[in-house]
Design a protein around this motif. Structure first.
Motif, mmCIF file in Angstrom:
data_model
loop_
_atom_site.group_PDB
_atom_site.id
_atom_site.type_symbol
_atom_site.label_atom_id
_atom_site.label_comp_id
_atom_site.label_asym_id
_atom_site.label_seq_id
_atom_site.Cartn_x
_atom_site.Cartn_y
_atom_site.Cartn_z
ATOM 1 N N ILE A 123 -14.088 -10.751 27.422
ATOM 2 C CA ILE A 123 -13.048 -11.580 26.826
ATOM 3 C C ILE A 123 -13.708 -12.495 25.806
ATOM 4 O O ILE A 123 -14.542 -13.329 26.151
ATOM 5 C CB ILE A 123 -12.291 -12.405 27.887
ATOM 6 N N ASN A 124 -13.353 -12.305 24.540
ATOM 7 C CA ASN A 124 -13.877 -13.127 23.455
ATOM 8 C C ASN A 124 -12.879 -14.233 23.146
ATOM 9 O O ASN A 124 -11.724 -13.967 22.826
ATOM 10 C CB ASN A 124 -14.109 -12.267 22.207
ATOM 11 N N LEU A 125 -13.325 -15.484 23.226
ATOM 12 C CA LEU A 125 -12.461 -16.623 22.962
ATOM 13 C C LEU A 125 -13.032 -17.423 21.797
ATOM 14 O O LEU A 125 -13.846 -18.322 21.979
ATOM 15 C CB LEU A 125 -12.331 -17.495 24.211
ATOM 16 N N GLU B 273 -11.624 -16.531 37.671
ATOM 17 C CA GLU B 273 -11.055 -15.245 38.064
ATOM 18 C C GLU B 273 -11.702 -14.107 37.275
ATOM 19 O O GLU B 273 -11.954 -13.027 37.821
ATOM 20 C CB GLU B 273 -9.542 -15.254 37.850
ATOM 21 N N ALA B 274 -11.995 -14.366 36.009
ATOM 22 C CA ALA B 274 -12.671 -13.358 35.193
ATOM 23 C C ALA B 274 -14.066 -13.074 35.749
ATOM 24 O O ALA B 274 -14.485 -11.912 35.867
ATOM 25 C CB ALA B 274 -12.764 -13.837 33.747
ATOM 26 N N GLU B 275 -14.785 -14.118 36.108
ATOM 27 C CA GLU B 275 -16.131 -13.942 36.677
ATOM 28 C C GLU B 275 -16.064 -13.119 37.959
ATOM 29 O O GLU B 275 -16.873 -12.206 38.182
ATOM 30 C CB GLU B 275 -16.746 -15.315 36.949
ATOM 31 N N ALA B 276 -15.102 -13.437 38.805
ATOM 32 C CA ALA B 276 -14.959 -12.717 40.072
ATOM 33 C C ALA B 276 -14.609 -11.251 39.852
ATOM 34 O O ALA B 276 -14.982 -10.385 40.651
ATOM 35 C CB ALA B 276 -13.884 -13.387 40.927
ATOM 36 N N ALA B 277 -13.926 -10.969 38.734
ATOM 37 C CA ALA B 277 -13.532 -9.589 38.422
ATOM 38 C C ALA B 277 -14.629 -8.828 37.692
ATOM 39 O O ALA B 277 -14.443 -7.652 37.355
ATOM 40 C CB ALA B 277 -12.259 -9.598 37.589
ATOM 41 N N GLY B 278 -15.755 -9.495 37.433
ATOM 42 C CA GLY B 278 -16.853 -8.827 36.731
ATOM 43 C C GLY B 278 -16.666 -8.754 35.229
ATOM 44 O O GLY B 278 -17.270 -7.903 34.570
ATOM 45 N N VAL B 279 -15.851 -9.651 34.672
ATOM 46 C CA VAL B 279 -15.563 -9.649 33.236
ATOM 47 C C VAL B 279 -16.366 -10.754 32.553
ATOM 48 O O VAL B 279 -16.335 -11.912 32.987
ATOM 49 C CB VAL B 279 -14.058 -9.854 32.985
ATOM 50 N N VAL B 280 -17.071 -10.401 31.492
ATOM 51 C CA VAL B 280 -17.894 -11.357 30.755
ATOM 52 C C VAL B 280 -17.004 -12.153 29.801
ATOM 53 O O VAL B 280 -16.235 -11.578 29.040
ATOM 54 C CB VAL B 280 -18.996 -10.641 29.953
ATOM 55 N N VAL B 281 -17.114 -13.473 29.858
ATOM 56 C CA VAL B 281 -16.346 -14.349 28.980
ATOM 57 C C VAL B 281 -17.294 -15.009 27.983
ATOM 58 O O VAL B 281 -18.297 -15.606 28.367
ATOM 59 C CB VAL B 281 -15.588 -15.429 29.777
ATOM 60 N N ALA C 201 -17.807 -24.900 27.789
ATOM 61 C CA ALA C 201 -18.583 -25.796 28.652
ATOM 62 C C ALA C 201 -18.598 -25.367 30.117
ATOM 63 O O ALA C 201 -19.383 -25.905 30.905
ATOM 64 C CB ALA C 201 -18.044 -27.219 28.540
ATOM 65 N N PHE C 202 -17.759 -24.411 30.496
ATOM 66 C CA PHE C 202 -17.791 -23.932 31.876
ATOM 67 C C PHE C 202 -19.063 -23.113 32.106
ATOM 68 O O PHE C 202 -19.511 -22.362 31.235
ATOM 69 C CB PHE C 202 -16.558 -23.078 32.177
ATOM 70 N N ASP C 203 -19.623 -23.221 33.296
ATOM 71 C CA ASP C 203 -20.924 -22.621 33.594
ATOM 72 C C ASP C 203 -20.955 -21.107 33.429
ATOM 73 O O ASP C 203 -21.983 -20.544 33.058
ATOM 74 C CB ASP C 203 -21.349 -22.977 35.027
ATOM 75 N N THR C 204 -19.860 -20.437 33.734
ATOM 76 C CA THR C 204 -19.879 -18.971 33.714
ATOM 77 C C THR C 204 -19.477 -18.385 32.356
ATOM 78 O O THR C 204 -19.309 -17.176 32.238
ATOM 79 C CB THR C 204 -18.925 -18.421 34.790
ATOM 80 N N VAL C 205 -19.353 -19.232 31.351
ATOM 81 C CA VAL C 205 -18.974 -18.774 30.012
ATOM 82 C C VAL C 205 -20.188 -18.814 29.093
ATOM 83 O O VAL C 205 -20.939 -19.792 29.084
ATOM 84 C CB VAL C 205 -17.847 -19.654 29.434
ATOM 85 N N LEU C 206 -20.393 -17.753 28.322
ATOM 86 C CA LEU C 206 -21.445 -17.744 27.310
ATOM 87 C C LEU C 206 -20.973 -18.560 26.118
ATOM 88 O O LEU C 206 -20.030 -18.170 25.421
ATOM 89 C CB LEU C 206 -21.764 -16.317 26.872
ATOM 90 N N ALA C 207 -21.604 -19.708 25.891
ATOM 91 C CA ALA C 207 -21.223 -20.597 24.799
ATOM 92 C C ALA C 207 -22.050 -20.272 23.561
ATOM 93 O O ALA C 207 -23.285 -20.237 23.622
ATOM 94 C CB ALA C 207 -21.430 -22.052 25.208
ATOM 95 N N VAL C 208 -21.378 -20.056 22.437
ATOM 96 C CA VAL C 208 -22.050 -19.563 21.234
ATOM 97 C C VAL C 208 -21.901 -20.553 20.080
ATOM 98 O O VAL C 208 -20.795 -20.982 19.749
ATOM 99 C CB VAL C 208 -21.481 -18.195 20.805
ATOM 100 N N THR D 170 -19.204 -16.050 17.604
ATOM 101 C CA THR D 170 -18.896 -15.647 18.977
ATOM 102 C C THR D 170 -18.677 -14.144 19.157
ATOM 103 O O THR D 170 -19.260 -13.536 20.060
ATOM 104 C CB THR D 170 -17.678 -16.438 19.486
ATOM 105 N N PRO D 171 -17.859 -13.470 18.324
ATOM 106 C CA PRO D 171 -17.645 -12.038 18.543
ATOM 107 C C PRO D 171 -18.894 -11.189 18.318
ATOM 108 O O PRO D 171 -18.957 -10.057 18.787
ATOM 109 C CB PRO D 171 -16.529 -11.688 17.558
ATOM 110 N N GLN D 172 -19.875 -11.729 17.598
ATOM 111 C CA GLN D 172 -21.113 -10.973 17.455
ATOM 112 C C GLN D 172 -21.845 -10.891 18.801
ATOM 113 O O GLN D 172 -22.440 -9.868 19.139
ATOM 114 C CB GLN D 172 -21.999 -11.613 16.389
ATOM 115 N N VAL D 173 -21.782 -11.971 19.563
ATOM 116 C CA VAL D 173 -22.360 -11.947 20.907
ATOM 117 C C VAL D 173 -21.543 -11.023 21.808
ATOM 118 O O VAL D 173 -22.093 -10.245 22.590
ATOM 119 C CB VAL D 173 -22.434 -13.372 21.496
ATOM 120 N N SER D 174 -20.226 -11.067 21.686
ATOM 121 C CA SER D 174 -19.380 -10.173 22.478
ATOM 122 C C SER D 174 -19.701 -8.714 22.175
ATOM 123 O O SER D 174 -19.687 -7.859 23.067
ATOM 124 C CB SER D 174 -17.898 -10.454 22.186
ATOM 125 N N GLY D 175 -19.993 -8.418 20.910
ATOM 126 C CA GLY D 175 -20.356 -7.058 20.532
ATOM 127 C C GLY D 175 -21.650 -6.603 21.189
ATOM 128 O O GLY D 175 -21.775 -5.445 21.617
#
Length: 296
Positions: A49-51, A68-76, A95-102, A151-156
């Motif tokens: 999920i790219n935000l 919920e995304a983390e629990a489902a195995g989805v990278v945010v 700023a959430f711990d399980t999100v890749l901040a770019v 951000t979408p470059q990291v998602s890629g």
């Protein structure tokens, strides 16, 4: 967003399927809509999920959706914000711990001035004058700058990692990208560059993969002709880097052929229509397109 259309570009991971989810208006929106968008993505089998958006609101609902995304195995993956000239306020969901901040950098590897400086920053990617979709027509592009472009470059890159190892967990993906990044600024993690500049080749190598990063050349000598109520599409022999050939009509995949094929017949074109035929060479290193249009 059609590759090989003469005026556009090809993204970091051009073979992915994109689920475009509109949660904002022209310049702003509601956190509740972002939450609904995340949950919709989870319900439709998204892997990443790219935000490219942020808010100063530390919403409990947004935190729950990210969890919920983390629990489902989805990278945010989320943009860290463009508040670098305004004291870099804390932005969510980055700023959430399980999100890749770019964050974003300029071509000279310095911080893009507006890129927020933050302790939660994970990575930086190019974010200055990035060739991007925009404008009022389907073939219109703009040069845009911001952490939303980085951000979408990291998602890629995450998509490429998941292609090599579909079992990769979000935590493992974050750890791998941080460890393989090119350190910029002060040694180690810092508020301007996080762990450093995203390095796709190093990340893939760290995964233990031996990726073929060179895609096959685009099909050459593509010819379309119409006769007896059918359209014939032909092309020259493909490179040995190609494994299969995809044939699309008007953006819809019609068939997949073996790499040795050099001809395909469309037995059901629409008379009076202008069809666009795309011949795609598909290999382990990527895809390459050639498109032709024909009036039937």
């Amino acid at each position: 967003a059609v590759p090989d259309n003469v005026v556009g570009g090809v993204g970091v991971a051009p073979g992915v399927e994109i689920l475009p989810i509109r949660v904002l208006g022209k310049r702003s929106g509601f956190v509740s809509d972002v939450v609904e968008g995340i949950l919709w993505a989870l319900g439709h089998d998204a892997d990443i999920i790219n935000l490219s958006l942020s808010t100063g609101d530390k919403s409990a609902a947004l935190a729950a959706a990210v969890a919920e995304a983390e629990a489902a195995g989805v990278v945010v993956v989320a943009s860290s914000g463009n508040g670098g000239l305004d004291r870099s306020p804390v932005r969510y969901p980055a700023a959430f711990d399980t999100v890749l901040a770019v964050g974003a950098i300029d071509p000279d590897l310095t911080r893009w001035p507006k890129s927020s400086q933050a302790s939660y920053l994970d990575l930086v990617a190019p974010g200055s004058n990035i060739y991007s979709l925009g404008g009022s027509s389907v073939d219109s592009y703009l040069y845009l700058s911001g952490t939303s472009m980085a951000t979408p470059q990291v998602s890629g890159v995450v998509a490429m990692l998941l292609h090599q190892d579909p079992s990769l967990t979000p935590a493992a993906a974050r750890s791998l990208l941080r460890a393989s990044a090119v350190d910029l600024g002060p040694v180690g993690h810092d508020v301007s560059f996080g762990y450093g500049l995203i390095d796709p080749a190093a990340a893939l190598a760290a995964l233990g993969a031996a990726p073929r990063l060179v895609p096959p050349p685009a099909p050459g000598n593509v010819v379309t002709s119409y006769g007896s109520g059918m359209v014939t599409v032909s092309w020259g022999p493909l490179s040995s880097l190609a494994d299969t050939v995809d044939i699309e009509r008007d953006g819809v995949l019609i068939t997949t052929l073996v790499a040795t094929a050099t001809r395909w017949v469309d037995e059901s074109p629409v008379r009076g229509a202008v069809h666009a035929y795309t011949v795609t060479a598909v290999g382990a290193g990527g895809r390459a397109w050639t498109s032709m249009t024909l009036s039937v």
